[in-house]
Design a protein around this motif. Structure first.
Motif, PDB file in Angstrom:
ATOM      1  N   GLY A  74       1.016  -1.202  -0.052  1.00  0.00           N
ATOM      2  CA  GLY A  74      -0.105   0.090  -0.048  1.00  0.00           C
ATOM      3  C   GLY A  74       0.790   1.371   0.066  1.00  0.00           C
ATOM      4  N   ALA A  75       0.334   2.360  -0.258  1.00  0.00           N
ATOM      5  CA  ALA A  75       0.840   3.630  -0.178  1.00  0.00           C
ATOM      6  C   ALA A  75       0.908   4.501   0.813  1.00  0.00           C
ATOM      7  CB  ALA A  75       0.623   4.473  -1.607  1.00  0.00           C
ATOM      8  N   ASP A  76       0.027   4.206   1.635  1.00  0.00           N
ATOM      9  CA  ASP A  76      -0.255   4.985   2.952  1.00  0.00           C
ATOM     10  C   ASP A  76       0.896   5.392   3.881  1.00  0.00           C
ATOM     11  OD1 ASP A  76      -2.828   4.534   1.778  1.00  0.00           O
ATOM     12  OD2 ASP A  76      -3.757   3.461   3.717  1.00  0.00           O
ATOM     13  N   ARG A  77       1.839   4.453   3.889  1.00  0.00           N
ATOM     14  CA  ARG A  77       2.634   4.660   5.024  1.00  0.00           C
ATOM     15  C   ARG A  77       4.002   5.295   4.507  1.00  0.00           C
ATOM     16  NH1 ARG A  77       3.389  -1.122   7.248  1.00  0.00           N
ATOM     17  NH2 ARG A  77       5.055   0.160   8.762  1.00  0.00           N
ATOM     18  N   ILE A  78       3.889   5.220   3.106  1.00  0.00           N
ATOM     19  CA  ILE A  78       5.319   5.907   2.355  1.00  0.00           C
ATOM     20  C   ILE A  78       5.175   7.508   2.557  1.00  0.00           C
ATOM     21  CG2 ILE A  78       6.523   6.055   0.190  1.00  0.00           C
ATOM     22  CD1 ILE A  78       5.207   3.266  -0.528  1.00  0.00           C
ATOM     23  N   ARG A  79       5.807   8.086   3.291  1.00  0.00           N
ATOM     24  CA  ARG A  79       6.096   9.563   3.367  1.00  0.00           C
ATOM     25  C   ARG A  79       7.251  10.114   3.133  1.00  0.00           C
ATOM     26  NH1 ARG A  79       2.480  12.367   6.450  1.00  0.00           N
ATOM     27  NH2 ARG A  79       4.123  13.411   7.200  1.00  0.00           N
TER      28      ARG A  79
ATOM     29  N   GLY B  88       1.179   7.043  -7.886  1.00  0.00           N
ATOM     30  CA  GLY B  88       0.151   7.400  -7.309  1.00  0.00           C
ATOM     31  C   GLY B  88       0.298   7.693  -5.912  1.00  0.00           C
ATOM     32  N   LEU B  89       1.189   8.019  -5.463  1.00  0.00           N
ATOM     33  CA  LEU B  89       1.672   8.214  -3.962  1.00  0.00           C
ATOM     34  C   LEU B  89       0.777   9.328  -3.570  1.00  0.00           C
ATOM     35  CD1 LEU B  89       5.466   6.980  -3.913  1.00  0.00           C
ATOM     36  CD2 LEU B  89       3.396   5.683  -3.566  1.00  0.00           C
ATOM     37  N   SER B  90       0.791   9.342  -1.909  1.00  0.00           N
ATOM     38  CA  SER B  90       0.083  10.525  -1.415  1.00  0.00           C
ATOM     39  C   SER B  90       0.904  11.685  -1.689  1.00  0.00           C
ATOM     40  CB  SER B  90      -0.059  10.256   0.077  1.00  0.00           C
ATOM     41  OG  SER B  90      -0.023  11.409   0.779  1.00  0.00           O
ATOM     42  N   PRO B  91       0.197  12.773  -1.685  1.00  0.00           N
ATOM     43  CA  PRO B  91       0.846  14.328  -1.836  1.00  0.00           C
ATOM     44  C   PRO B  91       1.843  14.880  -0.685  1.00  0.00           C
ATOM     45  CG  PRO B  91      -1.359  14.373  -2.022  1.00  0.00           C
ATOM     46  CD  PRO B  91      -1.218  13.059  -1.957  1.00  0.00           C
ATOM     47  N   ALA B  92       1.069  14.018   0.624  1.00  0.00           N
ATOM     48  CA  ALA B  92       1.824  14.157   1.822  1.00  0.00           C
ATOM     49  C   ALA B  92       3.038  13.340   1.843  1.00  0.00           C
ATOM     50  CB  ALA B  92       0.763  13.935   2.894  1.00  0.00           C
ATOM     51  N   ALA B  93       4.008  13.939   1.400  1.00  0.00           N
ATOM     52  CA  ALA B  93       5.350  13.033   1.102  1.00  0.00           C
ATOM     53  C   ALA B  93       6.478  14.014   0.929  1.00  0.00           C
ATOM     54  CB  ALA B  93       5.333  11.669   0.184  1.00  0.00           C
ATOM     55  N   ARG B  94       7.736  13.657   1.233  1.00  0.00           N
ATOM     56  CA  ARG B  94       8.839  14.356   0.670  1.00  0.00           C
ATOM     57  C   ARG B  94       9.628  13.500  -0.333  1.00  0.00           C
ATOM     58  NH1 ARG B  94      10.566  12.663   5.901  1.00  0.00           N
ATOM     59  NH2 ARG B  94      10.096  14.491   7.264  1.00  0.00           N
ATOM     60  N   VAL B  95      10.218  14.229  -1.336  1.00  0.00           N
ATOM     61  CA  VAL B  95      10.758  13.095  -2.351  1.00  0.00           C
ATOM     62  C   VAL B  95      12.114  14.049  -2.896  1.00  0.00           C
ATOM     63  CG1 VAL B  95      10.877  12.287  -4.776  1.00  0.00           C
ATOM     64  CG2 VAL B  95       8.584  12.473  -3.291  1.00  0.00           C
ATOM     65  N   VAL B  96      13.172  13.378  -2.748  1.00  0.00           N
ATOM     66  CA  VAL B  96      14.559  13.826  -3.171  1.00  0.00           C
ATOM     67  C   VAL B  96      15.230  13.041  -3.766  1.00  0.00           C
ATOM     68  CG1 VAL B  96      14.796  15.577  -0.990  1.00  0.00           C
ATOM     69  CG2 VAL B  96      15.620  13.277  -0.694  1.00  0.00           C
TER      70      VAL B  96
ATOM     71  N   PRO C  41       8.759   5.046  13.568  1.00  0.00           N
ATOM     72  CA  PRO C  41       8.661   3.880  13.123  1.00  0.00           C
ATOM     73  C   PRO C  41       7.304   3.451  12.418  1.00  0.00           C
ATOM     74  CG  PRO C  41       9.298   4.189  15.480  1.00  0.00           C
ATOM     75  CD  PRO C  41       8.624   5.222  15.125  1.00  0.00           C
ATOM     76  N   GLY C  42       6.375   4.080  12.287  1.00  0.00           N
ATOM     77  CA  GLY C  42       5.263   3.661  11.547  1.00  0.00           C
ATOM     78  C   GLY C  42       5.401   3.871   9.977  1.00  0.00           C
ATOM     79  N   GLN C  43       6.333   4.656   9.752  1.00  0.00           N
ATOM     80  CA  GLN C  43       6.367   4.995   8.461  1.00  0.00           C
ATOM     81  C   GLN C  43       7.044   3.919   7.493  1.00  0.00           C
ATOM     82  OE1 GLN C  43       8.891   8.283   6.780  1.00  0.00           O
ATOM     83  NE2 GLN C  43       9.768   8.605   8.694  1.00  0.00           N
ATOM     84  N   LEU C  44       7.057   4.040   6.208  1.00  0.00           N
ATOM     85  CA  LEU C  44       7.947   3.188   5.356  1.00  0.00           C
ATOM     86  C   LEU C  44       8.625   4.435   4.285  1.00  0.00           C
ATOM     87  CD1 LEU C  44       5.490   0.521   4.181  1.00  0.00           C
ATOM     88  CD2 LEU C  44       7.681   0.203   5.670  1.00  0.00           C
ATOM     89  N   VAL C  45      10.003   4.057   4.064  1.00  0.00           N
ATOM     90  CA  VAL C  45      10.417   4.963   3.316  1.00  0.00           C
ATOM     91  C   VAL C  45      10.899   4.148   2.098  1.00  0.00           C
ATOM     92  CG1 VAL C  45      12.678   6.374   2.937  1.00  0.00           C
ATOM     93  CG2 VAL C  45      11.700   6.246   5.090  1.00  0.00           C
ATOM     94  N   LEU C  46      10.691   4.737   0.777  1.00  0.00           N
ATOM     95  CA  LEU C  46      10.983   4.047  -0.557  1.00  0.00           C
ATOM     96  C   LEU C  46      12.172   4.551  -0.914  1.00  0.00           C
ATOM     97  CD1 LEU C  46      10.014   2.552  -3.066  1.00  0.00           C
ATOM     98  CD2 LEU C  46       8.580   4.330  -3.741  1.00  0.00           C
TER      99      LEU C  46
END
Ligand code: CAA
Length: 391
Positions: free
Chosen positions: A71-76, A101-109, A133-138
């Motif tokens: 899922g995409a929810d935890r990828i911030r 289609g990831l959430s706009p509430a994310a940082r991307v670098v 610890p709840g988040q996943l980093v892609l």
């Protein structure tokens, strides 16, 4: 400082290109003895990008299965590591974020330091997971390796992307402290902004790699790392797979261990299966070695695996991971086999035509030839903007 929280790699998936050039075909035109490529460099074929593929399409293809499973929810956070960047300003990961289609509430670098930066991305991701610890980093490593035609580097080209989810309580691999680090200012391989192909001091680059390995091992030991004998396997950055043999022999030699060629060959063969047919994928290479090990080793439950990451210029890092018991249930061995086998062989003329293909720079609207059969493609260049589409 250890918080007792287990953090590491939760999932891993790779993608490569539409086309493949066998080294036998290359040898037929360069005049080289095929054994130089097959035995001397340890390469059998190299992935070649279609005119409508690039680091973004490969990155999206590698990462899509992770999003489908977890899922995409935890990828911030999305960190994309590459040394074949497509823009001086916009992070390639923003296109990938959009395609997935990831959430706009994310940082991307985007991160850069030759072939090393995916390891920095993993380490930075672990820090973020410790904070939340709840988040996943892609984390995505994606590169298309290119040298000048007829140069010694030409036979070591390739292309691939590896996507990893970094999180707490990982089901694949726990990443251990400490890391051994090394940075040395050396011009062994580099690519000025005005060039599309890399410059390399071939032999010197091999020496620089081996010296960096000595540096990271020394630091790893001083930081209280495991003894060498603890590791069941070693995944090296593989610009060509024979480099892993050189590196491991060197590590055993300078640490005073016995160099048993048969044992080295048996262990390293598990890590080179993908790189020997994909070629150098720069930032992705060491994680392709890891994917190969996980997909081909019998059972690594609870075993320690060493990761030796090297990026010319140079920055290197050595660290250990432990295979989480039951990790094999979460592997993508079949998908990885398909990614390699679905590639269409091309002949030398078609390969050279693709290498010569350059994107127009006049700002007009330029649809690109539809060549890839993959899920994502670079459809056009329009008004200096890249236009991607999803199948
Ligand atoms: N049968 C069997 N083996 C043969 C052979 C034959 N007929 N002919 C040659 N060989 C062997 C050679 O003995 C040599 O083996 P050793 O390295 O064990 O001595 C090997 O094949 C390669 O032959 P050469 O040294 O003659 O090859 P070359 O000079 O044409 O190029 C290279 C080799 C310098 C590595 C070149 O491929 C290159 O420049 N590659 C790009 C740079 C690179 O990959 N550097 C690695 C470290 S830098 C890094 O890791 C970052 C990165 O990703 C780029």
């Amino acid at each position: 400082m250890s918080t007792g929280l287990a953090v590491g790699i939760h999932d891993l998936s790779f993608a490569t290109t539409e086309f493949v050039l066998p080294h036998l075909e290359l040898a037929g035109h360069t005049g080289a003895d095929p054994a130089k490529y097959h035995v001397g460099l340890g390469q059998r074929s190299m992935s070649i990008a279609a005119a409508d593929e690039d680091i973004v399409t490969m990155a999206a293809s590698a990462a899509a299965p992770l999003v489908a499973r977890w899922g995409a929810d935890r990828i911030r956070t999305v960190v994309l590591a590459t040394e074949t960047s497509i823009d001086q300003s916009k992070a390639a990961g923003v296109y990938v974020h959009s395609l997935l289609g990831l959430s706009p509430a994310a940082r991307v670098v985007e991160l850069k330091q030759a072939c090393y930066s995916a390891t920095a991305a993993v380490q930075f991701a672990l820090g973020l997971v410790h904070r939340n610890p709840g988040q996943l980093v892609l984390v995505i490593a994606t590169d298309v390796s290119r040298y000048d035609p007829d140069s010694p580097g030409e036979a070591t080209q390739g292309a691939a992307a590896v996507a990893m989810l970094v999180g707490a309580d990982p089901v694949l691999l726990r990443v251990e402290e400490p890391s051994g680090l090394s940075t040395v200012d050396v011009m062994d391989f580099w690519r000025p902004n005005y060039r599309s192909t890399a410059l390399v001091a071939g032999r010197e680059s091999v020496t620089a790699y081996l010296q960096a390995l000595e540096g990271v091992w020394k630091d790893y030991t001083e930081q209280g790392g495991r003894p060498l004998g603890d590791f069941r396997a070693f995944c090296y950055h593989q610009p060509f797979t024979k480099m892993a043999h050189k590196a491991h022999r060197h590590l055993l030699g300078f640490t005073g261990n016995v160099v048993d060629e048969d044992r080295i060959a048996a262990m390293l063969a598990l890590t080179t299966a993908y790189n020997e047919v994909v070629g150098n994928s720069y930032t992705a290479s060491v994680y392709l070695a890891l994917a190969s090990l996980l997909d081909h080793a019998d059972d690594l439950d609870g075993e320690a695996i060493a990761i030796a990451s090297y990026g010319s210029g140079s920055v290197a890092e050595f660290f250990g991971v432990t295979a989480v018991p039951g990790y094999r249930e979460h592997l993508r061995t079949e998908e990885h086999r398909r990614a390699v086998e679905r590639r269409r062989p091309i002949d030398f003329a078609a390969y050279r035509e693709l290498q010569a293909h350059a994107l127009p720079v006049d700002g007009g609207h330029h649809p690109l030839p539809r060549q890839t059969t993959g899920d994502y493609r670079l459809a056009a260049l329009s008004g200096h903007k890249r236009v991607y589409e999803r199948r």
